[in-house]
Design an enzyme around this catalytic site. Sequence first.
Site, PDB file in Angstrom:
ATOM      1  N   ASP A  31     109.707  37.242  18.907  1.00  0.00           N
ATOM      2  CA  ASP A  31     108.445  36.824  19.535  1.00  0.00           C
ATOM      3  C   ASP A  31     108.446  37.266  21.001  1.00  0.00           C
ATOM      4  OD1 ASP A  31     106.216  34.332  18.798  1.00  0.00           O
ATOM      5  OD2 ASP A  31     106.427  34.999  20.881  1.00  0.00           O
ATOM      6  N   ILE A  32     107.313  37.782  21.460  1.00  0.00           N
ATOM      7  CA  ILE A  32     107.204  38.304  22.831  1.00  0.00           C
ATOM      8  C   ILE A  32     107.279  37.174  23.871  1.00  0.00           C
ATOM      9  CG2 ILE A  32     104.680  38.191  23.183  1.00  0.00           C
ATOM     10  CD1 ILE A  32     104.864  41.155  24.077  1.00  0.00           C
ATOM     11  N   ASN A  94     101.864  28.287  11.584  1.00  0.00           N
ATOM     12  CA  ASN A  94     100.659  27.725  12.191  1.00  0.00           C
ATOM     13  C   ASN A  94      99.477  28.276  11.399  1.00  0.00           C
ATOM     14  OD1 ASN A  94     102.185  26.473  14.184  1.00  0.00           O
ATOM     15  ND2 ASN A  94     102.055  28.232  15.552  1.00  0.00           N
ATOM     16  N   GLU A 102      97.187  31.667  16.562  1.00  0.00           N
ATOM     17  CA  GLU A 102      96.527  32.572  17.516  1.00  0.00           C
ATOM     18  C   GLU A 102      96.395  33.979  16.965  1.00  0.00           C
ATOM     19  OE1 GLU A 102      98.803  32.221  21.096  1.00  0.00           O
ATOM     20  OE2 GLU A 102      98.042  30.202  21.512  1.00  0.00           O
ATOM     21  N   VAL A 103      97.373  34.402  16.163  1.00  0.00           N
ATOM     22  CA  VAL A 103      97.324  35.739  15.575  1.00  0.00           C
ATOM     23  C   VAL A 103      97.039  35.588  14.081  1.00  0.00           C
ATOM     24  CG1 VAL A 103      98.599  37.857  15.097  1.00  0.00           C
ATOM     25  CG2 VAL A 103      98.918  36.684  17.294  1.00  0.00           C
ATOM     26  N   HIS A 107     102.320  34.829   9.523  1.00  0.00           N
ATOM     27  CA  HIS A 107     103.656  34.976  10.093  1.00  0.00           C
ATOM     28  C   HIS A 107     104.391  33.649  10.039  1.00  0.00           C
ATOM     29  CE1 HIS A 107     100.809  34.035  13.362  1.00  0.00           C
ATOM     30  NE2 HIS A 107     101.797  33.345  13.907  1.00  0.00           N
ATOM     31  N   HIS A 109     107.262  31.544  11.845  1.00  0.00           N
ATOM     32  CA  HIS A 109     108.092  31.406  13.044  1.00  0.00           C
ATOM     33  C   HIS A 109     109.463  30.889  12.613  1.00  0.00           C
ATOM     34  CE1 HIS A 109     104.825  31.428  16.215  1.00  0.00           C
ATOM     35  NE2 HIS A 109     104.086  31.114  15.161  1.00  0.00           N
TER      36      HIS A 109
HETATM   37  P1  5GP Z   1     100.629  31.749  16.321  1.00  0.00           P
HETATM   38  O1  5GP Z   1     100.181  30.854  17.438  1.00  0.00           O
HETATM   39  O2  5GP Z   1      99.513  32.635  15.832  1.00  0.00           O
HETATM   40  O3  5GP Z   1     101.333  31.012  15.228  1.00  0.00           O
HETATM   41  O4  5GP Z   1     101.760  32.659  16.947  1.00  0.00           O
HETATM   42  C1  5GP Z   1     101.564  33.958  17.373  1.00  0.00           C
HETATM   43  C2  5GP Z   1     102.841  34.377  18.071  1.00  0.00           C
HETATM   44  O5  5GP Z   1     102.800  35.772  18.234  1.00  0.00           O
HETATM   45  C3  5GP Z   1     103.030  33.750  19.441  1.00  0.00           C
HETATM   46  O6  5GP Z   1     104.255  33.025  19.463  1.00  0.00           O
HETATM   47  C4  5GP Z   1     103.045  34.942  20.385  1.00  0.00           C
HETATM   48  O7  5GP Z   1     103.978  34.802  21.449  1.00  0.00           O
HETATM   49  C5  5GP Z   1     103.394  36.097  19.472  1.00  0.00           C
HETATM   50  N1  5GP Z   1     102.821  37.384  19.866  1.00  0.00           N
HETATM   51  C6  5GP Z   1     101.529  37.635  20.219  1.00  0.00           C
HETATM   52  N2  5GP Z   1     101.368  38.943  20.485  1.00  0.00           N
HETATM   53  C7  5GP Z   1     102.578  39.526  20.294  1.00  0.00           C
HETATM   54  C8  5GP Z   1     103.039  40.885  20.412  1.00  0.00           C
HETATM   55  O8  5GP Z   1     102.302  41.815  20.754  1.00  0.00           O
HETATM   56  N3  5GP Z   1     104.352  41.111  20.135  1.00  0.00           N
HETATM   57  C9  5GP Z   1     105.195  40.112  19.765  1.00  0.00           C
HETATM   58  N4  5GP Z   1     106.468  40.436  19.507  1.00  0.00           N
HETATM   59  N5  5GP Z   1     104.797  38.824  19.628  1.00  0.00           N
HETATM   60  C10 5GP Z   1     103.499  38.542  19.894  1.00  0.00           C
END
Ligand code: 5GP
Length: 120
Positions: A31-32, A94, A102-103, A107, A109
């Site tokens: 994760d970034i 999530n 958010e994405v 995925h 985690h």
């Molecule tokens: P969500 O909130 O959708 O469950 O988590 C999305 C995750 O993707 C977040 O923890 C965020 O830090 C990670 N993320 C968003 N954009 C990128 C990216 O471009 N590269 C990587 N490696 N992680 C990302």
Amino acid sequence: MNDNCIFCKIVAGLIPSKKVYEDDDFLAFDDINPAAPVHVLVIPKLHLESLADCEGAHEDLVGRLCGLAPRIARERGVGYDGPDGTSGFKAMFNTGRGGGQEVYHLHLHVLGGPRPWKPR
Ligand code: 5GP
Ligand code: ZN
């Protein structure tokens, strides 16, 4: 591939990532913005928006996705060795806005390592 999806672009190699694992169907990368010392995202290469879209035909894919979590956790030193409180990991989907997603590419985690972790 969904042209507007960050994770599809990572799968396609259009956005760089720190790859942890890859096979024909799945990719795992750091994760970034890690919330814990180990924070890996495990994704199917197939674009599915969220866990809420995974019914019937996708159950096998989601099962195999989940099966990668303990393997990746072990490889990153946070595998589960027993109830001693010093090892183990959190695996989390999530789902939707209410679930903090958010994405919108499915995925998982995988979080682990010494606490405290960043609140998210
Ligand atoms: P969500 O909130 O959708 O469950 O988590 C999305 C995750 O993707 C977040 O923890 C965020 O830090 C990670 N993320 C968003 N954009 C990128 C990216 O471009 N590269 C990587 N490696 N992680 C990302
Ligand atoms: Zn996607």
